[in-house]
Design a protein around this motif. Structure first.
Motif, PDB file in Angstrom:
ATOM      1  N   SER A 142      -4.010 -11.654   5.548  1.00 59.29           N
ATOM      2  CA  SER A 142      -2.810 -12.034   4.794  1.00 59.29           C
ATOM      3  C   SER A 142      -2.348 -10.906   3.883  1.00 59.29           C
ATOM      4  CB  SER A 142      -3.083 -13.291   3.960  1.00 59.29           C
ATOM      5  OG  SER A 142      -3.401 -14.387   4.795  1.00 59.29           O
ATOM      6  N   GLN A 143      -3.304 -10.253   3.229  1.00 62.64           N
ATOM      7  CA  GLN A 143      -2.962  -9.139   2.352  1.00 62.64           C
ATOM      8  C   GLN A 143      -2.329  -7.996   3.133  1.00 62.64           C
ATOM      9  OE1 GLN A 143      -6.650  -8.167   0.391  1.00 62.64           O
ATOM     10  NE2 GLN A 143      -6.893 -10.257  -0.357  1.00 62.64           N
ATOM     11  N   ARG A 144      -2.861  -7.714   4.306  1.00 65.84           N
ATOM     12  CA  ARG A 144      -2.308  -6.634   5.130  1.00 65.84           C
ATOM     13  C   ARG A 144      -0.881  -6.969   5.587  1.00 65.84           C
ATOM     14  NH1 ARG A 144      -5.596  -2.706   7.382  1.00 65.84           N
ATOM     15  NH2 ARG A 144      -7.527  -2.505   6.207  1.00 65.84           N
ATOM     16  N   ILE A 145      -0.658  -8.223   5.954  1.00 64.75           N
ATOM     17  CA  ILE A 145       0.668  -8.630   6.428  1.00 64.75           C
ATOM     18  C   ILE A 145       1.716  -8.486   5.330  1.00 64.75           C
ATOM     19  CG2 ILE A 145       2.052 -10.613   7.174  1.00 64.75           C
ATOM     20  CD1 ILE A 145      -0.426 -11.586   8.711  1.00 64.75           C
ATOM     21  N   TRP A 146       1.368  -8.887   4.113  1.00 65.81           N
ATOM     22  CA  TRP A 146       2.351  -8.946   3.035  1.00 65.81           C
ATOM     23  C   TRP A 146       2.290  -7.756   2.084  1.00 65.81           C
ATOM     24  CZ3 TRP A 146       6.347 -11.841   3.684  1.00 65.81           C
ATOM     25  CH2 TRP A 146       6.258 -12.948   4.528  1.00 65.81           C
ATOM     26  N   SER A 147       1.550  -6.710   2.470  1.00 64.70           N
ATOM     27  CA  SER A 147       1.589  -5.470   1.698  1.00 64.70           C
ATOM     28  C   SER A 147       2.992  -4.871   1.790  1.00 64.70           C
ATOM     29  CB  SER A 147       0.565  -4.468   2.244  1.00 64.70           C
ATOM     30  OG  SER A 147       0.783  -3.188   1.706  1.00 64.70           O
ATOM     31  N   ASN A 148       3.512  -4.388   0.684  1.00 62.61           N
ATOM     32  CA  ASN A 148       4.871  -3.845   0.664  1.00 62.61           C
ATOM     33  C   ASN A 148       4.917  -2.335   0.873  1.00 62.61           C
ATOM     34  OD1 ASN A 148       6.311  -6.270   0.247  1.00 62.61           O
ATOM     35  ND2 ASN A 148       5.718  -6.274  -1.902  1.00 62.61           N
ATOM     36  N   THR A 149       3.831  -1.754   1.347  1.00 63.65           N
ATOM     37  CA  THR A 149       3.786  -0.308   1.533  1.00 63.65           C
ATOM     38  C   THR A 149       3.509   0.089   2.972  1.00 63.65           C
ATOM     39  OG1 THR A 149       1.427  -0.271   0.967  1.00 63.65           O
ATOM     40  CG2 THR A 149       2.983   0.056  -0.836  1.00 63.65           C
ATOM     41  N   GLY A 150       3.487  -0.862   3.876  1.00 60.80           N
ATOM     42  CA  GLY A 150       3.082  -0.551   5.249  1.00 60.80           C
ATOM     43  C   GLY A 150       4.205  -0.667   6.261  1.00 60.80           C
ATOM     44  N   PHE A 151       3.829  -0.524   7.506  1.00 63.27           N
ATOM     45  CA  PHE A 151       4.717  -0.550   8.658  1.00 63.27           C
ATOM     46  C   PHE A 151       5.401  -1.901   8.804  1.00 63.27           C
ATOM     47  CE2 PHE A 151       5.797  -0.709  13.135  1.00 63.27           C
ATOM     48  CZ  PHE A 151       6.085   0.606  13.492  1.00 63.27           C
ATOM     49  N   LEU A 152       4.662  -2.970   8.476  1.00 61.87           N
ATOM     50  CA  LEU A 152       5.159  -4.321   8.729  1.00 61.87           C
ATOM     51  C   LEU A 152       6.257  -4.767   7.777  1.00 61.87           C
ATOM     52  CD1 LEU A 152       1.779  -6.125   9.515  1.00 61.87           C
ATOM     53  CD2 LEU A 152       3.523  -5.386  11.136  1.00 61.87           C
ATOM     54  N   VAL A 153       6.474  -4.021   6.674  1.00 62.16           N
ATOM     55  CA  VAL A 153       7.549  -4.375   5.747  1.00 62.16           C
ATOM     56  C   VAL A 153       8.869  -4.434   6.495  1.00 62.16           C
ATOM     57  CG1 VAL A 153       8.861  -3.624   3.732  1.00 62.16           C
ATOM     58  CG2 VAL A 153       6.377  -3.398   3.758  1.00 62.16           C
ATOM     59  N   TRP A 327      -1.022   4.619  11.947  1.00 58.16           N
ATOM     60  CA  TRP A 327      -2.461   4.422  11.789  1.00 58.16           C
ATOM     61  C   TRP A 327      -2.735   3.220  10.890  1.00 58.16           C
ATOM     62  CZ3 TRP A 327      -3.243   6.791  15.726  1.00 58.16           C
ATOM     63  CH2 TRP A 327      -3.041   8.134  15.953  1.00 58.16           C
ATOM     64  N   LYS A 328      -1.908   3.088   9.845  1.00 57.07           N
ATOM     65  CA  LYS A 328      -2.114   1.966   8.922  1.00 57.07           C
ATOM     66  C   LYS A 328      -1.837   0.630   9.609  1.00 57.07           C
ATOM     67  CE  LYS A 328      -1.086   0.270   4.290  1.00 57.07           C
ATOM     68  NZ  LYS A 328      -0.932  -1.129   4.691  1.00 57.07           N
ATOM     69  N   VAL A 329      -0.740   0.563  10.382  1.00 50.85           N
ATOM     70  CA  VAL A 329      -0.433  -0.706  11.048  1.00 50.85           C
ATOM     71  C   VAL A 329      -1.459  -1.000  12.127  1.00 50.85           C
ATOM     72  CG1 VAL A 329       1.101   0.029  12.955  1.00 50.85           C
ATOM     73  CG2 VAL A 329       1.489  -2.144  11.804  1.00 50.85           C
ATOM     74  N   ASN A 330      -2.054   0.054  12.701  1.00 52.06           N
ATOM     75  CA  ASN A 330      -3.139  -0.166  13.662  1.00 52.06           C
ATOM     76  C   ASN A 330      -4.297  -0.886  12.983  1.00 52.06           C
ATOM     77  OD1 ASN A 330      -4.333   0.242  16.304  1.00 52.06           O
ATOM     78  ND2 ASN A 330      -5.704   1.684  15.297  1.00 52.06           N
ATOM     79  N   GLY A 331      -4.631  -0.432  11.765  1.00 55.07           N
ATOM     80  CA  GLY A 331      -5.675  -1.117  11.008  1.00 55.07           C
ATOM     81  C   GLY A 331      -5.243  -2.499  10.563  1.00 55.07           C
TER      82      GLY A 331
END
Length: 617
Positions: A142-153, A327-331
């Motif tokens: 959940s934290q990875r999905i809603w991080s505002n610094t990554g690819f998924l934003v 690389w970050k979104v891969n993780g």
């Protein structure tokens, strides 16, 4: 280059599967398509457009210079220029429109991923909620999905940017292919080295995923201690905030130290890419200038190659700039898929679909309503425990019978209820409803047989009606009847918004909070509205005084006619109206009978009742 992430598939086990970068890209594409088909179509359309539009731009000057040098007919030149210009305008408008669609729906991907987490959580057996590693995996995802610094934003825009940059590198390299081989080799070498050295920091982050997840979870838990209304009383009255801040700072410093380490390596990666890019640019420009002066290429070709070289460098910079996010979104996606691939309890036990197919709740009710319940040598052991909580438990409950379930804390009462309604499955033995083993039913079908009220009262921040009716199909007459039977009708009618009044004041402006008694009545109305054949009450009145508890149970007794019912209570006097009472001790039924029969036996039940009578009677 193949990047893999080791993940956790079995509960409490690590390193069972590896995710390739290409697999995660395919997974993300599938999620994007499910989240918004329109946005996904424009993502696919815009990838070539992002390459074609600037490509036309580098050919335009070449066309003009060549026309001037070759004295081309003006009309022919203007026609070509108009066609290219018109095409450029049309493609740019389509691209801009698509960008608006993709940007407007950027949150859909994260919402879809969150839905997938929630769906999988609901598909897992209830006992997994108590598994620390599984819940930590969910929290990290959940934290990875809603991080505002990554690819998924903005997954759509980042996907377009990355893949258009990769395509741009290939296309522009093809344009430059007529140059000497060593120049092409130099450009390729600079690109490959930039690729290999990109995202050092994010690769370190992936390897340290568990460390980050644990410390972030600790920080979030400490923050909740300060903001939670229930815990906040102790924090303030005992002046615990310096202690909370002390540990908050410890975990925060650990994370900041790691983030600083990641930032340093990301800076090194970026610096290597930038230096290589500028060096390659300088060499190419010098070569092209020398070739033009020697007459090896025309001025028109010089203009084209300079534009292509500049564009190639821009594409390479865009690729390397986005690689850290890749690389970050891969993780991030590996973290999400780790939870999604966590097996449910039944799968771990090797349960398969019954040979005759799953049994539906309707099939069970055809055998009788109300229902008969049977436990046949049922044992249950919680994950990671060394002892069984329930031990070879056997009993039968007749259709329509009312059973009181009493005993000390830890005797196994709540575990029995969870087993019966299918939240967890027996370690051994069989549970049958109307002769049907509940393991032959899917969980969702099993749930249909029960109306439940548990000791942890949870009121959702929605309207009164939505707290009672969840399927959206409201029978207004029956809904009003349930409010009346639960003694809520008069209070609800006094509210300005009536049954549409929002609850939980802390989360909704204009909402109301319920007292303990009102919460009990609301949950009673919910249980009545579901109208399931089996009623389970797991100490829902534990926070009420003895008189209020007795009144609530009497109310449930009156309204549960023609239903098989199980009432759990610490206070023995509250269940004296039951047809039979089971006294549980150490995971077994130690005594059984009516209230009067158990008193005559002068056993544990009688002793407990005598002790409680001194305080409650």
């Amino acid at each position: 280059m193949e990047i893999v992430i080791t993940t956790n598939l079995k509960r409490g086990q690590v390193g069972m599967k590896k995710y390739k970068l290409t697999d995660n890209i395919s997974f993300l594409a599938s999620v994007m398509r499910q989240a918004s088909k329109a946005s996904f179509v424009f993502v696919l359309l815009r990838i070539p457009l992002e390459v074609i539009i600037p490509y036309i731009g580098i050919w335009f000057p070449n066309l003009i210079v060549r026309a001037i040098g070759e004295s081309v007919n003006r009309t022919h030149l203007f026609t070509q220029a108009a066609i290219l210009g018109g095409l450029l305008v049309v493609l740019s408008l389509v691209n801009q429109y698509g960008k608006g669609i993709v940007s407007a729906e950027s949150a859909y991907v994260r919402m879809k991923l969150t839905d997938m987490l929630n769906d999988h959580l609901m598909d897992c057996s209830y006992d997994m909620l108590g598994d620390k590693k599984v819940m930590q995996s969910l929290s990290q995802a959940s934290q990875r999905i809603w991080s505002n610094t990554g690819f998924l934003v903005n997954a759509g825009e980042n996907t377009v940017a990355f893949f258009s940059a990769v395509a741009g590198v290939v296309v522009y390299l093809a344009v430059l292919s007529k140059l000497p081989f060593w120049v092409i080799l130099l450009l390729i070498a600079a690109t490959v080295v930039s690729f290999l050295t990109s995202g050092f920091g994010e690769k370190i982050r992936q390897k340290r995923n568990d460390y980050f997840g644990e410390n972030v979870s600790r920080l979030l838990e400490l923050s909740s201690e300060m903001s939670d209304a229930a815990k906040g009383k102790d924090v303030r009255l005992y002046q615990m905030h310096p202690w909370v801040n002390h540990y908050y700072n410890i975990y925060n410093k650990k994370l900041n130290r790691e983030y600083g380490h990641i930032a340093k390596w990301n800076f090194i990666s970026d610096s290597i890419g930038t230096v290589l890019s500028f060096a390659a640019d300088a060499v190419v420009y010098l070569c092209l200038t020398a070739f033009a002066m020697q007459g090896k290429i025309t001025i028109a070709e010089y203009v084209l190659y300079i534009g292509a070289a500049t564009g190639f460098t821009a594409w390479v910079r865009q690729v390397t700039g986005l690689l850290q996010r890749v690389w970050k979104v891969n993780g991030d996606l590996s973290c999400v898929r780790t939870f999604l691939d966590t097996d449910s309890r039944e799968e771990e036990q090797g349960q398969s679909i019954p040979s005759g197919g799953w049994v539906c709740a309707a099939d069970v009710l055809k055998k009788g309503d109300p229902c008969e319940v049977e436990f046949d040598r049922v044992s249950y052991r919680y994950p990671n425990n060394e002892k069984d909580t329930l031990k070879e438990l056997s009993f039968k409950i007749k259709a329509g019978e009312k059973i009181g379930l009493v005993g000390m804390n830890g005797a196994g009462k709540s575990t029995l209820i969870k087993l019966l309604c299918g939240l967890i499955r027996p370690t051994s033995g069989h549970i049958r409803i109307n002769g049907v083993d509940i393991t032959s039913m899917e969980r969702t079908e099993c749930y249909k047989l029960f109306s439940t009220v548990f000791q942890d009262l949870h009121i959702f921040p929605v309207s009164i009606k939505d707290n009672i009716v969840w399927d959206g199909q409201v029978d207004e007459a029956y809904f009003a009847q349930c409010l009346e039977q639960a003694d809520l009708a008069e209070w609800v009618s006094s509210l300005k918004e009536k049954e549409n009044t929002k609850l939980v004041q802390e989360l909704e402006e204009g909402a109301v909070n319920l007292s303990g008694g009102q919460s009990q009545k609301l949950l009673l109305a919910r249980a009545l509205y579901k109208n399931a054949p089996i009623l389970l009450l797991d100490e829902p009145t534990a926070a009420l005084d003895p008189i209020a508890e007795s009144n609530i149970y009497e109310k449930y007794n009156q309204l549960s006619a023609h239903k098989t019912s199980i009432f759990i209570s610490h206070r023995l006097a509250s269940t004296r109206f039951c047809d039979r009472i089971f006294l549980m001790e150490d995971g077994r039924i130690a005594e059984e009978g009516t209230h009067e029969e158990l008193l005559k036996k002068a056993g544990s039940y009688a002793k407990m009742f005598e002790v409680q009578r001194q305080y409650y009677v």
